[in-house]
Design a protein around this motif. Sequence first.
Motif, PDB file in Angstrom:
ATOM      1  N   VAL A   1     -44.206  17.302 -46.482  1.00 47.35           N
ATOM      2  CA  VAL A   1     -45.114  16.483 -45.674  1.00 47.35           C
ATOM      3  C   VAL A   1     -46.157  15.784 -46.547  1.00 47.35           C
ATOM      4  O   VAL A   1     -46.545  14.651 -46.258  1.00 47.35           O
ATOM      5  CB  VAL A   1     -45.776  17.265 -44.506  1.00 47.35           C
ATOM      6  N   LEU A   2     -46.584  16.433 -47.627  1.00 44.22           N
ATOM      7  CA  LEU A   2     -47.540  15.779 -48.534  1.00 44.22           C
ATOM      8  C   LEU A   2     -46.888  14.576 -49.212  1.00 44.22           C
ATOM      9  O   LEU A   2     -47.517  13.520 -49.361  1.00 44.22           O
ATOM     10  CB  LEU A   2     -48.065  16.767 -49.569  1.00 44.22           C
ATOM     11  N   ALA A   3     -45.623  14.707 -49.596  1.00 39.97           N
ATOM     12  CA  ALA A   3     -44.905  13.591 -50.214  1.00 39.97           C
ATOM     13  C   ALA A   3     -44.750  12.419 -49.246  1.00 39.97           C
ATOM     14  O   ALA A   3     -44.664  11.261 -49.670  1.00 39.97           O
ATOM     15  CB  ALA A   3     -43.533  14.050 -50.708  1.00 39.97           C
ATOM     16  N   LEU A   4     -44.734  12.714 -47.940  1.00 37.10           N
ATOM     17  CA  LEU A   4     -44.603  11.669 -46.929  1.00 37.10           C
ATOM     18  C   LEU A   4     -45.937  11.043 -46.537  1.00 37.10           C
ATOM     19  O   LEU A   4     -45.969  10.106 -45.741  1.00 37.10           O
ATOM     20  CB  LEU A   4     -43.931  12.243 -45.673  1.00 37.10           C
ATOM     21  N   GLY A   5     -47.040  11.564 -47.067  1.00 38.94           N
ATOM     22  CA  GLY A   5     -48.347  10.962 -46.780  1.00 38.94           C
ATOM     23  C   GLY A   5     -49.286  11.800 -45.952  1.00 38.94           C
ATOM     24  O   GLY A   5     -50.376  11.343 -45.611  1.00 38.94           O
ATOM     25  N   ALA A   6     -48.918  13.032 -45.605  1.00 38.02           N
ATOM     26  CA  ALA A   6     -49.839  13.905 -44.878  1.00 38.02           C
ATOM     27  C   ALA A   6     -50.975  14.321 -45.810  1.00 38.02           C
ATOM     28  O   ALA A   6     -50.838  14.314 -47.033  1.00 38.02           O
ATOM     29  CB  ALA A   6     -49.109  15.142 -44.362  1.00 38.02           C
TER      30      ALA A   6
ATOM     31  N   ALA B   1     -43.980   6.676 -36.540  1.00 39.43           N
ATOM     32  CA  ALA B   1     -42.688   7.184 -36.071  1.00 39.43           C
ATOM     33  C   ALA B   1     -41.789   7.508 -37.256  1.00 39.43           C
ATOM     34  O   ALA B   1     -41.085   8.524 -37.264  1.00 39.43           O
ATOM     35  CB  ALA B   1     -42.017   6.168 -35.148  1.00 39.43           C
ATOM     36  N   GLY B   2     -41.822   6.679 -38.284  1.00 42.91           N
ATOM     37  CA  GLY B   2     -41.040   6.938 -39.491  1.00 42.91           C
ATOM     38  C   GLY B   2     -41.476   8.209 -40.194  1.00 42.91           C
ATOM     39  O   GLY B   2     -40.647   8.979 -40.686  1.00 42.91           O
ATOM     40  N   PHE B   3     -42.788   8.460 -40.255  1.00 38.73           N
ATOM     41  CA  PHE B   3     -43.299   9.697 -40.846  1.00 38.73           C
ATOM     42  C   PHE B   3     -42.722  10.901 -40.113  1.00 38.73           C
ATOM     43  O   PHE B   3     -42.164  11.817 -40.718  1.00 38.73           O
ATOM     44  CB  PHE B   3     -44.835   9.710 -40.789  1.00 38.73           C
ATOM     45  N   TYR B   4     -42.849  10.914 -38.777  1.00 41.92           N
ATOM     46  CA  TYR B   4     -42.360  12.059 -38.005  1.00 41.92           C
ATOM     47  C   TYR B   4     -40.836  12.146 -38.010  1.00 41.92           C
ATOM     48  O   TYR B   4     -40.284  13.246 -37.918  1.00 41.92           O
ATOM     49  CB  TYR B   4     -42.937  12.053 -36.588  1.00 41.92           C
ATOM     50  N   ALA B   5     -40.142  11.033 -38.135  1.00 42.37           N
ATOM     51  CA  ALA B   5     -38.675  11.081 -38.258  1.00 42.37           C
ATOM     52  C   ALA B   5     -38.279  11.791 -39.544  1.00 42.37           C
ATOM     53  O   ALA B   5     -37.307  12.556 -39.562  1.00 42.37           O
ATOM     54  CB  ALA B   5     -38.082   9.672 -38.216  1.00 42.37           C
ATOM     55  N   GLU B   6     -39.020  11.582 -40.626  1.00 41.86           N
ATOM     56  CA  GLU B   6     -38.742  12.270 -41.884  1.00 41.86           C
ATOM     57  C   GLU B   6     -39.059  13.763 -41.770  1.00 41.86           C
ATOM     58  O   GLU B   6     -38.375  14.598 -42.353  1.00 41.86           O
ATOM     59  CB  GLU B   6     -39.541  11.652 -43.029  1.00 41.86           C
TER      60      GLU B   6
END
Length: 119
Positions: free
Chosen positions: A86-91, A20-25
């Motif tokens: 998105v890559l910086a967030l872990g995608a 949820a935190g990933f998608y919130a970002e």
Amino acid sequence: MALAALGVVVLDCPDPGALAGFYAEVLGGSVEGEGDWVDLKVPGGQSLAFQAAPGHVAPAWPASGHSQQFHLDLTVDDLDEAERGVLALGAKPLDTDDRSRGWRVYADPAGHPFCLCRC
């Protein structure tokens, strides 16, 4: 006349709060709840929910023997900028063969495929 209305799209995952935190970002919005069920309230859009699924196995993409099960199309103005974010967030990128298209495919941190699509 419709028989029902869409309440929420639910993604199974190993860690609902983290996903949820990933998608919130990525989408904005507020994360509500904790534990086995977490909601993401997206401003002006459909909410997403995340449910704990012990033993979750990420879908395979692309694979003729395994369905991707579902995916999200997320519209963006600038593909390169959104990709960096998105890559910086872990995608993780799933399809890097054709960079000239108006869309790119990634996996979220739990392995669900999603696309960034130029609007």
